[in-house]
Design a protein around this motif. Structure first.
Motif, PDB file in Angstrom:
ATOM      1  N   MET A 189       0.865  -1.146   0.043  1.00  0.00           N
ATOM      2  CA  MET A 189      -0.270  -0.207   0.321  1.00  0.00           C
ATOM      3  C   MET A 189       1.071   1.682   0.029  1.00  0.00           C
ATOM      4  SD  MET A 189      -2.450   1.158   0.403  1.00  0.00           S
ATOM      5  CE  MET A 189      -4.498   0.567   0.733  1.00  0.00           C
ATOM      6  N   GLY A 190       2.196   0.931   1.085  1.00  0.00           N
ATOM      7  CA  GLY A 190       3.214   2.316   1.130  1.00  0.00           C
ATOM      8  C   GLY A 190       3.344   2.862  -0.725  1.00  0.00           C
ATOM      9  N   ARG A 191       4.100   1.501  -1.126  1.00  0.00           N
ATOM     10  CA  ARG A 191       3.975   2.014  -2.671  1.00  0.00           C
ATOM     11  C   ARG A 191       3.427   2.044  -3.233  1.00  0.00           C
ATOM     12  NH1 ARG A 191       7.730  -2.790  -1.197  1.00  0.00           N
ATOM     13  NH2 ARG A 191       5.338  -4.145  -1.714  1.00  0.00           N
ATOM     14  N   ALA A 192       2.149   1.979  -3.368  1.00  0.00           N
ATOM     15  CA  ALA A 192       1.206   2.359  -4.547  1.00  0.00           C
ATOM     16  C   ALA A 192       1.250   3.660  -4.014  1.00  0.00           C
ATOM     17  CB  ALA A 192       0.065   1.327  -3.816  1.00  0.00           C
ATOM     18  N   LEU A 193       1.103   4.156  -2.777  1.00  0.00           N
ATOM     19  CA  LEU A 193       0.683   5.739  -2.266  1.00  0.00           C
ATOM     20  C   LEU A 193       1.802   7.054  -3.040  1.00  0.00           C
ATOM     21  CD1 LEU A 193      -0.487   5.576   1.896  1.00  0.00           C
ATOM     22  CD2 LEU A 193      -2.191   6.014  -0.861  1.00  0.00           C
ATOM     23  N   ARG A 194       3.559   5.510  -2.945  1.00  0.00           N
ATOM     24  CA  ARG A 194       4.517   6.553  -2.740  1.00  0.00           C
ATOM     25  C   ARG A 194       4.202   6.704  -4.649  1.00  0.00           C
ATOM     26  NH1 ARG A 194      10.051   8.099  -1.821  1.00  0.00           N
ATOM     27  NH2 ARG A 194      10.208   7.604   0.387  1.00  0.00           N
ATOM     28  N   ALA A 195       3.127   6.289  -5.655  1.00  0.00           N
ATOM     29  CA  ALA A 195       4.313   5.943  -6.665  1.00  0.00           C
ATOM     30  C   ALA A 195       3.261   7.424  -7.227  1.00  0.00           C
ATOM     31  CB  ALA A 195       3.154   4.542  -7.194  1.00  0.00           C
ATOM     32  N   ARG A 196       1.592   7.818  -6.685  1.00  0.00           N
ATOM     33  CA  ARG A 196       1.222   8.511  -6.835  1.00  0.00           C
ATOM     34  C   ARG A 196       1.348  10.079  -6.668  1.00  0.00           C
ATOM     35  NH1 ARG A 196      -1.982   4.101  -6.385  1.00  0.00           N
ATOM     36  NH2 ARG A 196      -4.174   4.692  -6.868  1.00  0.00           N
ATOM     37  N   ILE A 197       2.420   9.888  -6.049  1.00  0.00           N
ATOM     38  CA  ILE A 197       3.705  11.031  -5.010  1.00  0.00           C
ATOM     39  C   ILE A 197       4.595  11.300  -6.359  1.00  0.00           C
ATOM     40  CG2 ILE A 197       5.431  12.417  -3.556  1.00  0.00           C
ATOM     41  CD1 ILE A 197       3.411  10.143  -1.485  1.00  0.00           C
ATOM     42  N   LEU A 198       5.211  10.231  -6.931  1.00  0.00           N
ATOM     43  CA  LEU A 198       5.619  10.268  -8.793  1.00  0.00           C
ATOM     44  C   LEU A 198       5.154  10.615  -8.935  1.00  0.00           C
ATOM     45  CD1 LEU A 198       8.842   9.274  -9.167  1.00  0.00           C
ATOM     46  CD2 LEU A 198       8.470   7.941  -9.325  1.00  0.00           C
ATOM     47  N   LEU A 199       3.567  10.577  -9.482  1.00  0.00           N
ATOM     48  CA  LEU A 199       2.924  10.395 -10.578  1.00  0.00           C
ATOM     49  C   LEU A 199       2.893  12.070 -10.455  1.00  0.00           C
ATOM     50  CD1 LEU A 199       1.397  10.005 -13.467  1.00  0.00           C
ATOM     51  CD2 LEU A 199      -0.258   9.126 -11.808  1.00  0.00           C
ATOM     52  N   TRP A 200       2.636  12.608  -9.771  1.00  0.00           N
ATOM     53  CA  TRP A 200       1.887  14.433  -9.366  1.00  0.00           C
ATOM     54  C   TRP A 200       2.810  14.961  -9.705  1.00  0.00           C
ATOM     55  CZ3 TRP A 200       4.371  17.507  -5.472  1.00  0.00           C
ATOM     56  CH2 TRP A 200       4.107  18.653  -5.359  1.00  0.00           C
ATOM     57  N   GLN A 201       4.514  14.673  -9.469  1.00  0.00           N
ATOM     58  CA  GLN A 201       5.371  15.741  -9.377  1.00  0.00           C
ATOM     59  C   GLN A 201       6.531  15.579 -10.779  1.00  0.00           C
ATOM     60  OE1 GLN A 201       9.127  14.588  -6.908  1.00  0.00           O
ATOM     61  NE2 GLN A 201      10.204  16.373  -7.151  1.00  0.00           N
ATOM     62  N   ALA A 202       5.779  13.954 -11.518  1.00  0.00           N
ATOM     63  CA  ALA A 202       6.253  13.736 -12.910  1.00  0.00           C
ATOM     64  C   ALA A 202       5.397  14.786 -13.778  1.00  0.00           C
ATOM     65  CB  ALA A 202       5.966  11.830 -13.458  1.00  0.00           C
ATOM     66  N   LEU A 203       4.066  14.834 -13.612  1.00  0.00           N
ATOM     67  CA  LEU A 203       3.176  15.807 -14.530  1.00  0.00           C
ATOM     68  C   LEU A 203       3.022  17.376 -14.094  1.00  0.00           C
ATOM     69  CD1 LEU A 203      -0.247  13.266 -14.138  1.00  0.00           C
ATOM     70  CD2 LEU A 203       1.359  13.458 -15.922  1.00  0.00           C
ATOM     71  N   GLY A 204       4.163  17.575 -12.967  1.00  0.00           N
ATOM     72  CA  GLY A 204       4.388  19.052 -13.154  1.00  0.00           C
ATOM     73  C   GLY A 204       3.212  19.590 -11.484  1.00  0.00           C
ATOM     74  N   GLY A 205       3.651  18.975 -10.880  1.00  0.00           N
ATOM     75  CA  GLY A 205       2.442  19.025  -9.983  1.00  0.00           C
ATOM     76  C   GLY A 205       1.682  19.770  -9.647  1.00  0.00           C
TER      77      GLY A 205
END
Length: 481
Positions: free
Chosen positions: A453-469
């Motif tokens: 579950m933590g890795r899935a939440l972390r992946a969303r933070i990575l996506l947020w940053q990749a899309l420009g935040g």
């Protein structure tokens, strides 16, 4: 070439002007195309566009620890202060470039004492008509101005303005990276809480199993070895629980660095209660959005605009510069005569340009052209880096969601199998070894599901940053070359 003074007359000016203007046809500025890279229409792992999720929902906005720590970081973080100082430096550069286009006015005063040999003036000096020592008193105001007819100073000002945009975009990138790091650290802390709860549940189940083995041992229907093995299982879970403290210490230190707060303040913020972890839907986005949202792409575009202005300024160095200057002041040889008909002045119009510079201007143009090519390559690199980051982030979210779902199913199945094995053991239908093996398999599954579950939440933070935040109104404009 020396400035052309009015004293030389129109004939000398007319003779020199063609020589100066001849430099204008040398080494023209090269044309360098800077097209926007072709972007795909969609991402390979693009989620359902009907999900309706927002980009901001990818961060733990509802977590009180994230709100407190991110607010403290935005107010006190050293990295943001450094980025703000770089913006101020860029703004000072713009003010300097703008001031270069304005007249330069200076004031001064001087006292000069000269001692000469009167004999060098022949009979007049020998007869005392030429003084041996002489003191002069002067004060003046001097002004000079380059009207920038060919636009070199204007191009330099455009370059300075573009560097403000680059510095601002880089500061935004620092801000987004800071928020992403804080969100990831807070998420990791919440995952540690979930892993702790899972391990404590394992310890409780193992202790209950050891208690059951003790009852059977006291009744003489089971060997003491069963109790020892159950207690060893509980001890193993306690070791895993103790190991989590080192991860908490690491996260505390990381948040101290990010926020500029002390350790006590960080731990107090993290102690705030929070609801159970949930996975928000990944928002749908288009690759073209990266041109507007990604700070590194915006910074690269601004640097490209600055390099284009630098090339224009270098090319305009081929043209002559016209300088208007004037001096007005007072000059007297006796302080009493300083304000008595002692006004002096000079007015000069000069034109100067390259005539035979042995390739200096051409080398400057070539260097500026190479810088623009490099800036364009860096821009393209930033665009494709953004595309790659977004593609990878969408794919990681999809993979992490699948892993998390399977891990939860595994944990549920193994926990149910352990419960059934214990029931059978109580009924005398299963051996203690079967119960122990089922308990060991179930023990780590809860922690694994929390980590997934933590890795899935972390992946969303990575996506947020990749899309420009953050979603911005429009992209940084890039002129077609």
């Amino acid at each position: 070439m020396r400035p052309v003074s009015p004293k030389l007359g129109p004939i000398a000016s007319a003779a020199l002007l063609p020589l100066v203007l001849a430099a204008c046809v040398m080494q023209p500025a090269p044309e360098i195309a800077t097209p926007i890279p072709a972007l795909p229409e969609n991402y390979f792992f693009l989620p359902d566009p009907a999900s309706g999720s927002s980009l901001a929902a990818l961060l733990p906005q509802d977590d009180p620890a994230y709100r407190a720590l991110s607010g403290a970081a935005l107010a006190n973080a050293p990295s943001l202060a450094e980025a703000a100082a770089r913006i101020e430096a860029a703004r000072a550069g713009v003010r300097r470039a703008g001031a270069e286009r304005m007249p330069n006015i200076a004031a001064g005063s001087e006292i000069t004492r000269n001692r000469i040999n009167p004999a060098q003036f022949g009979q007049a000096g020998q007869q005392g008509f030429i003084p041996r020592e002489q003191t002069s008193y002067g004060a003046n105001i001097a002004a000079s101005w380059d009207p920038d007819i060919f636009g070199q100073l204007k191009a330099q000002e455009r370059a300075a303005i573009a560097r403000i945009d680059a510095a601002s975009a880089q500061a935004q990138g620092v801000r987004l990276a800071l928020l992403a790091e804080i969100a990831a650290s807070v998420t990791d802390w919440r995952v540690l809480d979930a892993r702790t709860a899972a391990i404590q549940a394992d310890i409780t189940a193992a202790q209950q199993l050891a208690g059951l083995a003790k009852v059977r041992e006291d009744a003489g229907i089971a060997p003491g070895f069963d109790r020892v093995r159950a207690e060893a299982t509980a001890s193993s879970s306690q070791v895993r629980l103790a190991a989590l403290e080192s991860e908490r210490a690491r996260l505390t230190g990381r948040l101290v660095t990010l926020t500029g707060q002390d350790g006590a303040a960080v731990r107090t913020a993290l102690a705030a209660p929070v609801s159970s972890l949930a996975l928000p839907e990944a928002p749908a986005a288009l690759p073209s959005d990266l041109l507007a949202n990604r700070p590194d792409v915006a910074a690269a575009a601004a640097n490209l605009a600055a390099s284009d202005a630098d090339l224009a300024a270098a090319a305009r160095a081929r043209f002559p510069r016209i300088t208007l200057s004037g001096v007005i002041g007072l000059l007297a040889f006796d302080p009493e005569d300083f304000f008595n008909d002692s006004i002096v002045g000079t007015l000069t119009a000069g034109i100067a340009g390259p005539l035979l510079d042995f390739g200096r201007v051409g080398a400057g143009i070539d260097a500026a052209a190479a810088d623009k090519r490099a800036a364009f390559a860096a821009y393209r690199g930033a665009v494709f880096q953004a595309l790659g980051d977004a593609e990878a982030a969408y794919g990681i979210v999809a993979a992490a969601d699948t892993e998390s779902r399977l891990a939860v199913n595994e944990s549920d199945q193994l926990t149910r199998a352990a419960s059934l094995a214990e029931t059978r053991y109580r009924a005398g239908l299963a051996s203690f070894l079967e119960v122990l093996e089922a308990r060991r398999a179930a023990d780590a599954s809860g922690e694994r599901s929390a980590a997934a579950m933590g890795r899935a939440l972390r992946a969303r933070i990575l996506l947020w940053q990749a899309l420009g935040g953050e979603v911005r109104a429009s992209a940084t404009p890039l002129d077609q070359g």
